[in-house]
Write a protein that holds these residues in place. Structure first.
Motif, PDB file in Angstrom:
ATOM      1  N   LYS A   1      14.344  -7.527 -13.204  1.00 46.18           N
ATOM      2  CA  LYS A   1      15.477  -7.612 -11.908  1.00 46.18           C
ATOM      3  C   LYS A   1      14.512  -7.488 -10.689  1.00 46.18           C
ATOM      4  N   ALA A   2      14.914  -7.824  -9.623  1.00 43.53           N
ATOM      5  CA  ALA A   2      14.256  -7.792  -8.254  1.00 43.53           C
ATOM      6  C   ALA A   2      14.345  -6.163  -8.127  1.00 43.53           C
ATOM      7  N   PHE A   3      12.947  -5.826  -7.388  1.00 46.74           N
ATOM      8  CA  PHE A   3      12.967  -4.432  -7.019  1.00 46.74           C
ATOM      9  C   PHE A   3      12.211  -4.425  -5.522  1.00 46.74           C
TER      10      PHE A   3
ATOM     11  N   LYS B   1       0.818  -1.331  -0.020  1.00 43.87           N
ATOM     12  CA  LYS B   1       0.048  -0.096   0.108  1.00 43.87           C
ATOM     13  C   LYS B   1       0.833   1.302   0.069  1.00 43.87           C
ATOM     14  N   LYS B   2       1.976   1.172   1.006  1.00 47.82           N
ATOM     15  CA  LYS B   2       2.976   2.398   0.781  1.00 47.82           C
ATOM     16  C   LYS B   2       3.551   2.798  -0.486  1.00 47.82           C
ATOM     17  N   GLU B   3       4.038   1.679  -1.276  1.00 47.33           N
ATOM     18  CA  GLU B   3       4.206   1.643  -2.558  1.00 47.33           C
ATOM     19  C   GLU B   3       3.320   2.081  -3.763  1.00 47.33           C
ATOM     20  N   GLN B   4       2.194   1.736  -3.425  1.00 47.88           N
ATOM     21  CA  GLN B   4       1.089   2.108  -4.305  1.00 47.88           C
ATOM     22  C   GLN B   4       0.733   3.576  -4.184  1.00 47.88           C
ATOM     23  N   ALA B   5       1.006   4.123  -2.914  1.00 43.88           N
ATOM     24  CA  ALA B   5       0.775   5.544  -2.720  1.00 43.88           C
ATOM     25  C   ALA B   5       1.671   6.375  -3.528  1.00 43.88           C
ATOM     26  N   ASN B   6       2.865   5.808  -3.707  1.00 44.14           N
ATOM     27  CA  ASN B   6       3.879   6.853  -4.408  1.00 44.14           C
ATOM     28  C   ASN B   6       4.458   5.737  -5.655  1.00 44.14           C
TER      29      ASN B   6
ATOM     30  N   GLY C   1       4.922   6.740  -8.442  1.00 46.42           N
ATOM     31  CA  GLY C   1       6.154   7.431  -9.474  1.00 46.42           C
ATOM     32  C   GLY C   1       7.427   6.920  -8.838  1.00 46.42           C
ATOM     33  N   ALA C   2       7.777   7.149  -7.540  1.00 46.37           N
ATOM     34  CA  ALA C   2       9.028   6.758  -6.913  1.00 46.37           C
ATOM     35  C   ALA C   2       9.349   5.433  -7.151  1.00 46.37           C
ATOM     36  N   LEU C   3       8.669   4.579  -7.216  1.00 46.80           N
ATOM     37  CA  LEU C   3       8.785   3.190  -7.193  1.00 46.80           C
ATOM     38  C   LEU C   3       9.318   2.908  -9.011  1.00 46.80           C
ATOM     39  N   LYS C   4       8.560   3.510  -9.751  1.00 43.74           N
ATOM     40  CA  LYS C   4       9.069   3.532 -11.117  1.00 43.74           C
ATOM     41  C   LYS C   4      10.280   3.895 -11.521  1.00 43.74           C
ATOM     42  N   LYS C   5      10.623   5.108 -10.593  1.00 48.62           N
ATOM     43  CA  LYS C   5      11.905   5.708 -10.861  1.00 48.62           C
ATOM     44  C   LYS C   5      13.025   4.879 -10.205  1.00 48.62           C
ATOM     45  N   ALA C   6      12.646   4.043  -9.213  1.00 49.52           N
ATOM     46  CA  ALA C   6      13.779   3.451  -8.392  1.00 49.52           C
ATOM     47  C   ALA C   6      13.902   1.908  -9.139  1.00 49.52           C
ATOM     48  N   ALA C   7      12.914   1.576  -9.714  1.00 47.09           N
ATOM     49  CA  ALA C   7      13.016   0.368 -10.408  1.00 47.09           C
ATOM     50  C   ALA C   7      12.721   0.284 -11.765  1.00 47.09           C
ATOM     51  N   ARG C   8      13.399   0.873 -12.497  1.00 49.88           N
ATOM     52  CA  ARG C   8      13.441   1.010 -14.074  1.00 49.88           C
ATOM     53  C   ARG C   8      12.734  -0.131 -14.722  1.00 49.88           C
TER      54      ARG C   8
END
Length: 120
Positions: free
Chosen positions: A118-120, A78-83, A85-92
């Motif tokens: 790759k793992a993210f 849920k925390k990752e779903q809230a942000n 954009g940051a997840l997609k930047k961190a895990a290209r």
């Protein structure tokens, strides 16, 4: 392309609905000639709608297969779903699939899932 197919299916379904509404008064009036024409048109519309849905389903299946081939997948918190954009930047290259989308339903997902090389 997906939106065009969706719009075309909607347009044909609306035409089919209009034909169904037209056929009832003709049936009551006993005008079999016009009713026969409407039935032929109805049949061709139903075939075209079925064909378009099949094409759309095959495209979804190809996309689902492509995602399944990716080497890593996991549920998104849920925390990752809230942000996201940051997840997609961190895990290209991560692809997020929601279970309520057509692709998610086809894949049988129960929760929001991310797929990546790759793992993210």
């Amino acid at each position: 392309m997906k939106e065009q197919e969706k719009a075309e299916i909607k347009r044909l379904s609306d035409q089919l609905d209009a034909i169904n509404h037209k056929s009832q008064p003709l049936l009551e009036a006993g005008d079999m000639e016009k009713l026969g024409e409407l039935q032929k048109e109805k049949h061709t519309l139903e075939e075209e709608i079925a064909r378009l849905r099949n094409v759309r389903e095959q495209k979804l299946s190809q996309e689902a297969q492509k995602l399944q081939k990716l080497s890593f997948s996991r549920a998104i918190t849920k925390k990752e779903q809230a942000n996201l954009g940051a997840l997609k930047k961190a895990a290209r290259g991560v692809v997020i699939v929601h279970p309520m989308t057509a692709l998610g339903r086809e894949m049988g997902l129960k929760e929001v899932t991310g797929f990546a090389k790759k793992a993210f």
